[in-house]
Write an enzyme that holds these catalytic residues in place. Structure first.
Site, PDB file in Angstrom:
ATOM      1  N   HIS A   1       7.478 -34.048   4.416  1.00  0.00           N
ATOM      2  CA  HIS A   1       6.904 -33.093   3.446  1.00  0.00           C
ATOM      3  C   HIS A   1       7.801 -33.104   2.208  1.00  0.00           C
ATOM      4  O   HIS A   1       8.040 -34.146   1.632  1.00  0.00           O
ATOM      5  CB  HIS A   1       6.787 -31.737   4.153  1.00  0.00           C
ATOM      6  CG  HIS A   1       5.986 -30.692   3.442  1.00  0.00           C
ATOM      7  ND1 HIS A   1       5.139 -30.954   2.403  1.00  0.00           N
ATOM      8  CD2 HIS A   1       5.910 -29.331   3.641  1.00  0.00           C
ATOM      9  CE1 HIS A   1       4.578 -29.827   1.982  1.00  0.00           C
ATOM     10  NE2 HIS A   1       5.030 -28.825   2.713  1.00  0.00           N
TER      11      HIS A   1
ATOM     12  N   HIS B   1      -0.432 -39.826   1.899  1.00  0.00           N
ATOM     13  CA  HIS B   1      -0.709 -38.396   1.822  1.00  0.00           C
ATOM     14  C   HIS B   1      -1.860 -38.063   2.750  1.00  0.00           C
ATOM     15  O   HIS B   1      -2.788 -38.867   2.887  1.00  0.00           O
ATOM     16  CB  HIS B   1      -1.068 -37.987   0.382  1.00  0.00           C
ATOM     17  CG  HIS B   1      -0.907 -36.534   0.135  1.00  0.00           C
ATOM     18  ND1 HIS B   1      -1.914 -35.632   0.411  1.00  0.00           N
ATOM     19  CD2 HIS B   1       0.148 -35.820  -0.308  1.00  0.00           C
ATOM     20  CE1 HIS B   1      -1.479 -34.422   0.129  1.00  0.00           C
ATOM     21  NE2 HIS B   1      -0.229 -34.503  -0.312  1.00  0.00           N
TER      22      HIS B   1
ATOM     23  N   ASP C   1       6.443 -37.135  -4.516  1.00  0.00           N
ATOM     24  CA  ASP C   1       7.882 -37.297  -4.275  1.00  0.00           C
ATOM     25  C   ASP C   1       8.420 -38.657  -4.683  1.00  0.00           C
ATOM     26  O   ASP C   1       9.622 -38.883  -4.636  1.00  0.00           O
ATOM     27  CB  ASP C   1       8.180 -37.074  -2.783  1.00  0.00           C
ATOM     28  CG  ASP C   1       8.008 -35.627  -2.391  1.00  0.00           C
ATOM     29  OD1 ASP C   1       8.465 -34.766  -3.152  1.00  0.00           O
ATOM     30  OD2 ASP C   1       7.421 -35.354  -1.332  1.00  0.00           O
TER      31      ASP C   1
END
Ligand code: ACO
Length: 435
Positions: free
Chosen positions: A275, A314, A370
């Site tokens: 995450h 994702h 990210d």
């Protein structure tokens, strides 16, 4: 004639059942049945009834929400209907926080009041400073943040007051203000630097940069390009509907816990490398690859399932994450001020190869939020263990918006999934000398 319902035939009994279908704003992503309706489907009166089995919630909506919309196939992200690209271009983090929490963009005077309110809550209880001082110099700043957020509930005696609106507003403003200061102080403590206390004269992001980097509060002047970059990064990270940490916030809050404890739980959920911890993992991966020439060998390791391509993939996006597009552009704006972070070349080469390779293409694996963010933070002079803290600070607005929506939703009860028990049937205890 077409009907908005499902007819289910139970082949065990020959009975048929009609289950209504309901829709949200976009039926493509928001048509659902109530799985509780399946409980009517029984073999006999003693049967508990059918459940939905959905490990890791791949296809289960836990709530109806009007905060954030994602079209994962098209790579669309909107907060309260506003495209993320427009918000990143024209808005500020505090304005977006207001939008997420209250549903509309604020008027000029509402934004001023809101900003004053948050600025008035940037100071943290003094005892938290002492608490942070107790951590070792090698403590991870995310661990410090999670601990301190949970600790806040003990310093605010009204933390458990959830019934009256004025308390909800107080907790909301306090947490948005406090979390930035705790994040900055965690960084300063871990580097053995004295704390720089919040300055009410400065904007939210400028003040945060000052608390991070000032040698002496009065001398530091954050570069406007870096302030703007941080605003953009904070906007992009502010909410992402029912992800792992938002669901944790709602789940803990559903039991009636105070928002400080719930937020500590949400931050702990974010900490994981699958995450929000992925931004740290990306930088470690890029450091390990070390050179563009080593990229093909790393890609082979990913395809052999030895490692993950950190910052890729994702649950919802099966297309380029729109946040990654904006962050990539922001990186070059930051490099104008800081100089180029050479790791960007490795990241670009990873992306180039991955987007042409069938392993990634067939699984719809694209860069996520990210992938590029840590490269910017590193260029700004921040160590890797701060990257998830930098995610948690703006996500606080989203967590609180999700939590408040949950509290006001009359359909929500304490979150409590069912299980399909697969263990032993009843058996008698065996004395230790007979086992
Ligand atoms: N590298 C290599 N293979 C991957 C990656 C990756 N980063 N991500 C997914 N895959 C593969 C899986 O092995 C799986 O392959 P298979 O079907 O042949 O077994 C397939 O792609 C589907 O992946 P799942 O793990 O089933 O997808 P899920 O939705 O459960 O996981 C997740 C999503 C956790 C983000 C995953 O893509 C991942 O681990 N990515 C790396 C970590 C990361 O970047 N996390 C940040 C996500 S954004 C956020 O949370 C803020």
């Amino acid at each position: 004639m077409a009907k908005d319902s499902l007819t289910i035939t139970d082949n065990r009994t020959g009975e048929t059942y009609e289950v209504p279908i309901f829709h949200g704003t976009y039926p493509k992503y928001a048509s659902a049945i109530r799985t509780a309706d399946l409980r009517e489907i029984k073999v006999d009166d003693d049967d508990f009834g059918l459940m939905g089995y959905d490990p890791s919630y791949l296809n289960t909506a836990s709530c109806q929400s009007s905060i954030t919309f994602i079209d994962g196939d098209e790579g669309i992200l909107r907060y309260r209907g506003y495209p993320i690209e427009q918000l990143a271009e024209d808005s500020t983090y505090l304005e977006v926080a207001y939008l997420l929490l209250y549903g509309n963009l604020p008027s000029a005077s509402a934004l001023e009041d809101w900003t004053d309110k948050i600025k008035g809550h940037e100071s943290i209880p003094e005892s938290i400073n002492g608490y942070l001082n107790g951590f070792g110099s090698n403590a991870h700043t995310m661990g410090m943040l999670v601990g301190a957020l949970g600790g806040l509930s003990t310093f605010y005696s009204d933390a458990g007051q959830l019934q009256e609106k004025e308390y909800l507003e107080l907790h909301t403003a306090r947490l948005i203000g406090n979390v930035a200061t705790i994040g900055a102080f965690s960084f300063r403590h871990s580097r053995g630097m004295p704390y720089i206390f919040p300055n009410q004269e400065l904007g939210f992001c400028e003040n945060f940069l000052t608390m991070l980097f000032a040698e002496d509060g009065s001398k530091y002047q954050a570069d406007p390009a870096l302030i703007k970059a941080l605003e953009v990064l904070f906007i992009l990270h502010a909410d992402h509907e029912q992800n792992c940490s938002a669901s944790t916030m709602r789940g803990i809050g559903s039991g009636g816990a105070d928002p400080y404890s719930s937020l500590a739980g949400a931050a702990a959920a974010l900490y994981g490398p699958l995450h929000g911890g992925a931004n740290e993992a990306v930088l470690k991966m890029l450091g390990e690859i070390a050179d563009v020439k080593n990229v093909p060998a790393y890609i082979e390791k990913v395809k052999n399932r030895e490692v993950l391509l950190q910052g890729f993939g994702h649950r919802v996006y099966k297309h380029y994450d729109p946040r990654a597009t904006i962050i990539k552009k922001t990186a070059y704006e930051v490099f104008e001020v800081t100089g180029k972070n050479p790791l960007i070349d490795i990241a670009l080469e990873l992306e180039r190869i991955a987007l042409e390779d069938d392993f990634f293409v067939s699984r719809s694996l694209y860069p996520n939020v990210d992938f590029y963010s840590g490269i910017i933070y590193q260029a700004m002079g921040l160590p890797v263990d701060m990257y998830t803290v930098l995610f948690a600070i703006p996500r606080t607005a989203g967590w609180l918006a999700q939590w408040r929506e949950m509290l006001s939703d009359k359909e929500q009860k304490i979150a409590r999934p069912r299980q399909v028990y697969t263990g032993e049937d009843e058996r008698a205890f065996v004395d230790i000398d007979k086992r």
